[in-house]
Each structure stands twice: as structure tokens, then as C-alpha cells.
Design an enzyme around this catalytic site. Structure first.
Site, mmCIF file in Angstrom:
data_model
loop_
_atom_site.group_PDB
_atom_site.id
_atom_site.type_symbol
_atom_site.label_atom_id
_atom_site.label_comp_id
_atom_site.label_asym_id
_atom_site.label_seq_id
_atom_site.Cartn_x
_atom_site.Cartn_y
_atom_site.Cartn_z
ATOM 1 N N HIS A 1 -118.595 7.487 -9.072
ATOM 2 C CA HIS A 1 -119.403 6.387 -8.545
ATOM 3 C C HIS A 1 -120.644 6.222 -9.400
ATOM 4 O O HIS A 1 -121.210 7.216 -9.858
ATOM 5 C CB HIS A 1 -119.804 6.661 -7.086
ATOM 6 N N ASP B 1 -113.037 4.781 -1.491
ATOM 7 C CA ASP B 1 -111.663 4.301 -1.605
ATOM 8 C C ASP B 1 -110.629 5.417 -1.600
ATOM 9 O O ASP B 1 -109.436 5.147 -1.522
ATOM 10 C CB ASP B 1 -111.514 3.478 -2.901
HETATM 11 N N1 ACO Z 1 -111.641 9.909 -13.624
HETATM 12 C C1 ACO Z 1 -111.946 10.571 -14.784
HETATM 13 N N2 ACO Z 1 -113.122 10.497 -15.414
HETATM 14 C C2 ACO Z 1 -114.059 9.708 -14.864
HETATM 15 C C3 ACO Z 1 -113.842 8.989 -13.671
HETATM 16 C C4 ACO Z 1 -112.576 9.111 -13.052
HETATM 17 N N3 ACO Z 1 -112.310 8.469 -11.925
HETATM 18 N N4 ACO Z 1 -114.939 8.299 -13.356
HETATM 19 C C5 ACO Z 1 -115.842 8.564 -14.324
HETATM 20 N N5 ACO Z 1 -115.311 9.417 -15.228
HETATM 21 C C6 ACO Z 1 -116.004 9.998 -16.393
HETATM 22 C C7 ACO Z 1 -116.132 8.987 -17.526
HETATM 23 O O1 ACO Z 1 -115.033 9.066 -18.404
HETATM 24 C C8 ACO Z 1 -117.431 9.401 -18.147
HETATM 25 O O2 ACO Z 1 -117.186 10.539 -18.922
HETATM 26 P P1 ACO Z 1 -118.028 10.775 -20.301
HETATM 27 O O3 ACO Z 1 -119.465 10.921 -19.867
HETATM 28 O O4 ACO Z 1 -117.449 12.000 -20.895
HETATM 29 O O5 ACO Z 1 -117.802 9.540 -21.139
HETATM 30 C C9 ACO Z 1 -118.294 9.855 -16.965
HETATM 31 O O6 ACO Z 1 -117.344 10.294 -15.985
HETATM 32 C C10 ACO Z 1 -119.174 8.755 -16.377
HETATM 33 O O7 ACO Z 1 -118.345 7.654 -16.048
HETATM 34 P P2 ACO Z 1 -118.722 6.133 -16.267
HETATM 35 O O8 ACO Z 1 -117.476 5.336 -16.430
HETATM 36 O O9 ACO Z 1 -119.763 6.026 -17.355
HETATM 37 O O10 ACO Z 1 -119.431 5.813 -14.885
HETATM 38 P P3 ACO Z 1 -119.732 4.390 -14.321
HETATM 39 O O11 ACO Z 1 -120.887 4.573 -13.437
HETATM 40 O O12 ACO Z 1 -119.841 3.386 -15.409
HETATM 41 O O13 ACO Z 1 -118.404 4.028 -13.494
HETATM 42 C C11 ACO Z 1 -116.773 4.014 -11.775
HETATM 43 C C12 ACO Z 1 -118.248 4.279 -12.147
HETATM 44 C C13 ACO Z 1 -116.346 2.638 -12.290
HETATM 45 C C14 ACO Z 1 -116.664 4.030 -10.261
HETATM 46 C C15 ACO Z 1 -115.891 5.141 -12.403
HETATM 47 O O14 ACO Z 1 -116.254 6.382 -11.865
HETATM 48 C C16 ACO Z 1 -114.393 4.876 -12.193
HETATM 49 O O15 ACO Z 1 -113.777 4.175 -13.006
HETATM 50 N N6 ACO Z 1 -113.794 5.441 -11.086
HETATM 51 C C17 ACO Z 1 -112.403 5.145 -10.771
HETATM 52 C C18 ACO Z 1 -112.290 3.805 -10.078
HETATM 53 C C19 ACO Z 1 -112.838 3.822 -8.648
HETATM 54 O O16 ACO Z 1 -112.540 4.711 -7.870
HETATM 55 N N7 ACO Z 1 -113.611 2.787 -8.332
HETATM 56 C C20 ACO Z 1 -114.181 2.614 -7.001
HETATM 57 C C21 ACO Z 1 -115.658 2.846 -7.019
HETATM 58 S S1 ACO Z 1 -116.329 2.740 -5.398
HETATM 59 C C22 ACO Z 1 -116.392 1.113 -5.103
HETATM 60 O O17 ACO Z 1 -116.542 0.278 -5.935
HETATM 61 C C23 ACO Z 1 -116.215 0.712 -3.783
#
Ligand code: ACO
Length: 425
Positions: free
Chosen positions: A303, A360
Site C-alpha cells: 500500500h 483487497d
Molecule cells: N508484490 C511484490 N512486491 C511489491 C508489491 C507486491 N504486491 N507491492 C510493492 N512491492 C514492492 C515494489 O516492487 C517495490 O520494490 P523495490 O523498492 O525493490 O522497487 C516496493 O515494494 C515499493 O512498491 P511501489 O510499487 O513503489 O509502491 P507504490 O506505493 O507505488 O504502490 C501498490 C502501491 C500499487 C498498492 C503496490 O503495492 C501494488 O502493486 N500492490 C498490488 C496491487 C494491490 O493490491 N492494489 C490494491 C491497493 S489497495 C487499494 O487500492 C484499495
């Protein structure tokens, strides 16, 4: 401390500070471009940008705290009905008995959609995703109802939207099933009415189960607002151009659909099903999620704001067991979800990045147990988020300092060049 000092190009600038009621501090950069002759702040994805001040929802992502208008999400989920939370978010306080009675009655009376709009459903293919139908229909409401936005007209449209969105949602489900639509009933509550329109058949009455009703109530409350997330920021962005309520919210619905946002609830179930079909090797999927060369992510994990367990996910994880056992449903996906969570939370990659289950991760399992099909999950999220979007749109409209939202950019393209005749390019 009343200002922050910035040194730029050998000069010092004092930037004013703005402080919220919970002590969060923002550095006001509005004057920056002017005083520095052109420098802007750069923050792709708005990870650290405050786009407004708002009195609706407070989140402390480090501590895992979520409050609507000062009330904790835990108390709201336990003690209130969704319709009360709608009132709270939109009008600022939990309703008195009178206010609740009036508001509830208004929302009930406006549940029917215009008969002409019913014909729209005939035009969609049966395979149409219900989010596509919901966003188009919500936008179309502006073709049926005057969008003049004096206070009274605005309140009426708010009620219309809250009331009709659930009818549209249920009708889109009926469309996907090839079943006739079921009209709302004025003797039912908000949640009961939705379940009735979803599951009743002209040949068979539908008895709303109190367990399902309670579960739906909690799910809607947990989704009701989450401050400046992607879809809410979209609603504010579109609304800042003075676009009407219906089209602004329709834009938010589209933003929610993406699998990185609300579409994740559908994606989680699809992922869990895939893992099950693949023999339930959780470790393999945790490894895939960690592999930077693999685009796979653990859906329902991570998140932007929470660096602790999402308090909504905590409540849902607790509720999933109870709801499934009360409904007598056993779902192997719940076991897979729990195992996946356990393995991920012990893994260094997830620990280092503070990746926890989000709202979710467990919601889809409860929706499944309630008999709601996977494609409808994001629609359920949209129904829950509706009062939040409305509250933000209304707050923005009432704020005299609101300006059209218009970010800047750093241009990285070509410098000026000649347009050559096609034979010379
Ligand atoms: N699985 C694996 N790695 C992940 C995940 C994941 N679900 N989420 C984040 N990471 C990693 C990224 O690869 C990144 O790693 P790095 O620092 O080595 O590059 C680090 O964690 C930070 O992630 P970001 O993508 O920069 O975080 P951001 O804040 O931009 O994205 C998001 C947040 C979109 C929710 C992301 O965690 C994700 O894609 N999760 C999966 C989709 C999801 O569950 N979305 C629902 C969110 S809740 C909502 O909207 C209601």
C-alpha cells in the site's frame, strides 16, 4: 517552527508551513515557481504531495490508523450502519435519529432508475464488465437529472447517486446472468435492498440472510473513504474543472477499476485460484513476486500509505472466518490466502518493504461466500467508496480556495526543430 528554508541557486527562500489537526506538517510550495523564476517541485506519482487540505478522513499509515471524521474505523464497523457512515462522511457528523430517518427515507425513495435508462442494459453484451456499465450509467445520470449545483440541487443529486448506483450495480449483475432485473423495495434497508435486487427472481422470493446483510454492511463501511487515493484524487481532479457530480464520480469509478487500485479484489481471487490450480505452491508465488524480472506481484499486498497492517484488512481477516462458518461455506481459497500471508510476512523482502495485506486481500473471499461473483467485486468496492467520493467532491466545491487541478511537468523531449518535407525526413 513557522517556515522551512530552501536554498536554491545561491539564494534562500522561506516557505510557509501548514499543520493539520493531527500534527502532520506540509511545506507550502505554492509560491515556489514565482520566487525561484520557474523551479517546480517534482514528485511523480504524487507520493509526497498534498493536493488539498481535507477534514474527512485521517490515516496514519505508520501506526495503521484510519478514522472517518474522527471516528475509528473499528468502532464504525462495529456500531453503525452504512447509511449512517454515508451521512457522516458527506455531512460531517453521525446523524441524529431524525436526520437518519429523513436521509434513509430519501435514499430509499430515489432507488428506482429512469425507465429509459433500463433500456441501456439491453445494448451491452452479456459479457460486459459491470464496472464498464456502472461508470457509463453513472455518467449518464447527468443526462436525466438537472446538474445545476445550488445547495438543494446538490443534496438531491447526492441522494440520487447513492440510491441509484446500487440499482445500476444490481441490474448489471442481472444482465450478466441473463436474468430479468428485479425492482427495489421501499420496505428494505440500503443493504437489504441491494441484496434483494441482486438475488431475487420473479419466480422465487429472496430472504435476506442477516449474516450476509451484516457482512455487506461491514464491507461497505470499510471501503467508504480513504482520503486522497487514486480514485478520490481523480474525482477531485475532474470536479476541479467544475464538472458535475455524476461525471466526476464516474471518472473515479474508472480509476478504481485498475488492478493496482480497487480492481485488486478481483485480481486477488484470480491469483488465489491460479495458485490452487497450480498445486498450491505458495513459496513459488512469493518468489515470483520478489523477482524483479517477473512482472508478477502479490495482489492484495502493499500500500502506498500503510507501512503497517492495513486496519481494514485486519478487520476483514477476522470477519472472514466468522462469515464463512456462519454461512456454512468452506473455501479452500481462504486457506491459501492465510498461508500466502504467513509466508510473505516472514519473508525478508516483504518485511523490509513493509508489505502487508491490504483491504483487497480478504474482501473477495467474503464476497464469494456471500454469493457475489468475482466480476462484481470492484463494483462492490465502488458502492462502498461512493460516499467518500461524494464527500470529497462536495468539500472541494465548498472550498473557495479550490483552483482547477493542473500539475506541472519537467519536459524531457526534443528541443525546437524544423518540420521538413516528407521526402527529406
Ligand atoms: N508484490 C511484490 N512486491 C511489491 C508489491 C507486491 N504486491 N507491492 C510493492 N512491492 C514492492 C515494489 O516492487 C517495490 O520494490 P523495490 O523498492 O525493490 O522497487 C516496493 O515494494 C515499493 O512498491 P511501489 O510499487 O513503489 O509502491 P507504490 O506505493 O507505488 O504502490 C501498490 C502501491 C500499487 C498498492 C503496490 O503495492 C501494488 O502493486 N500492490 C498490488 C496491487 C494491490 O493490491 N492494489 C490494491 C491497493 S489497495 C487499494 O487500492 C484499495
Amino acid at each position: 517552527m513557522s517556515s522551512a528554508r530552501l536554498t536554491y541557486d545561491g539564494k534562500e527562500y522561506d516557505l510557509a508551513l501548514i499543520e493539520g489537526t493531527e500534527g502532520e506538517v506540509g511545506i507550502d510550495v505554492q509560491a515556489l515557481r514565482k520566487v525561484t523564476s520557474g523551479a517546480i517541485t517534482y514528485d511523480p506519482g504524487y507520493g509526497n504531495t498534498g493536493s488539498c487540505s481535507s477534514a474527512i478522513t485521517f490515516i496514519d499509515g505508520e501506526e495503521g490508523i484510519l478514522r472517518y471524521r474522527g471516528h475509528s474505523i473499528e468502532q464504525l464497523a462495529e456500531r453503525t450502519r452504512f447509511i449512517e457512515v454515508c451521512y457522516l462522511l458527506i455531512y460531517g457528523n453521525l446523524p441524529t435519529e431524525d436526520q437518519l430517518q429523513r436521509f434513509g427515507e430519501q435514499v430509499t425513495r430515489h432507488t428506482l432508475i429512469h425507465e429509459d435508462m433500463k433500456k441501456f442494459f439491453e445494448g451491452y453484451p452479456q459479457t460486459a464488465h459491470p464496472m464498464a456499465i456502472l461508470s457509463s450509467m453513472v455518467s449518464s445520470l447527468s443526462a436525466y437529472y438537472p446538474v445545476g449545483e445550488d445547495e438543494e440541487g446538490m443534496d438531491l443529486n447526492i441522494v440520487r447517486l447513492l440510491a441509484k448506483a446500487k440499482t445500476i450495480a444490481a441490474f448489471s449483475h442481472k444482465k450478466s446472468m441473463g436474468q430479468p432485473v428485479v425492482y427495489p423495495r421501499n420496505d428494505l434497508s440500503y443493504t437489504q435492498n441491494f441484496l434483494h435486487m441482486m438475488f431475487a427472481l420473479p419466480v422465487e422470493p429472496y430472504e435476506v440472510s442477516p449474516v450476509v446483510d451484516e457482512a455487506l454492511n461491514m464491507l461497505l463501511i470499510l471501503h467508504a473513504d480513504h482520503e486522497q487515493n487514486c480514485s478520490t484524487a481523480t474525482v477531485r481532479m475532474v470536479g476541479s474543472s467544475a464538472a458535475n457530480l455524476f461525471v466526476s464520480i464516474s471518472a473515479g469509478i474508472n480509476a478504481l477499476w485498475g488492478p493496482l487500485h480497487g480492481g485488486a479484489n478481483q485480481a486477488v481471487i484470480e491469483m488465489l485460484e491460479h495458485i490452487r490450480r497450480d498445486g498450491g505452491d505458495y513459496k513459488k508465488y512469493v518468489d515470483k513476486a520478489k523477482d524483479k524480472a517477473d512482472p508478477f506481484r502479490l495482489m492484495g499486498f502493499g500500500h502506498r500509505v500503510y507501512k503497517n497492517y492495513d486496519p481494514r484488512a485486519k478487520l476483514l481477516k477476522g470477519a472472514a472466518d466468522g462469515v464463512l462458518s456462519e454461512l456454512g461455506v468452506s473455501d479452500p481459497l481462504l486457506d491459501i490466502a492465510r498461508e500466502l500471508e504467513r509466508i510473505a510476512l516472514e519473508d525478508e523482502y516483504f518485511v523490509e518493504r513493509n508489505l502487508y495485506p491490504n483491504v483487497d486481500f480478504y474482501s473477495g473471499i467474503i464476497y464469494r461466500a456471500m454469493g457475489i461473483p468475482t466480476e462484481m467485486f470492484t463494483v462492490m468496492f465502488a458502492l462502498g467508496r461512493l460516499p467518500g467520493w461524494i464527500a470529497h467532491w462536495k468539500e472541494m466545491r465548498a472550498d473557495a480556495t479550490t483552483r482547477i487541478h493542473r500539475p506541472r511537468q519537467i519536459y524531457t523531449g526534443e528541443n525546437v526543430r524544423e518540420v521538413l518535407p516528407v521526402s527529406e525526413r
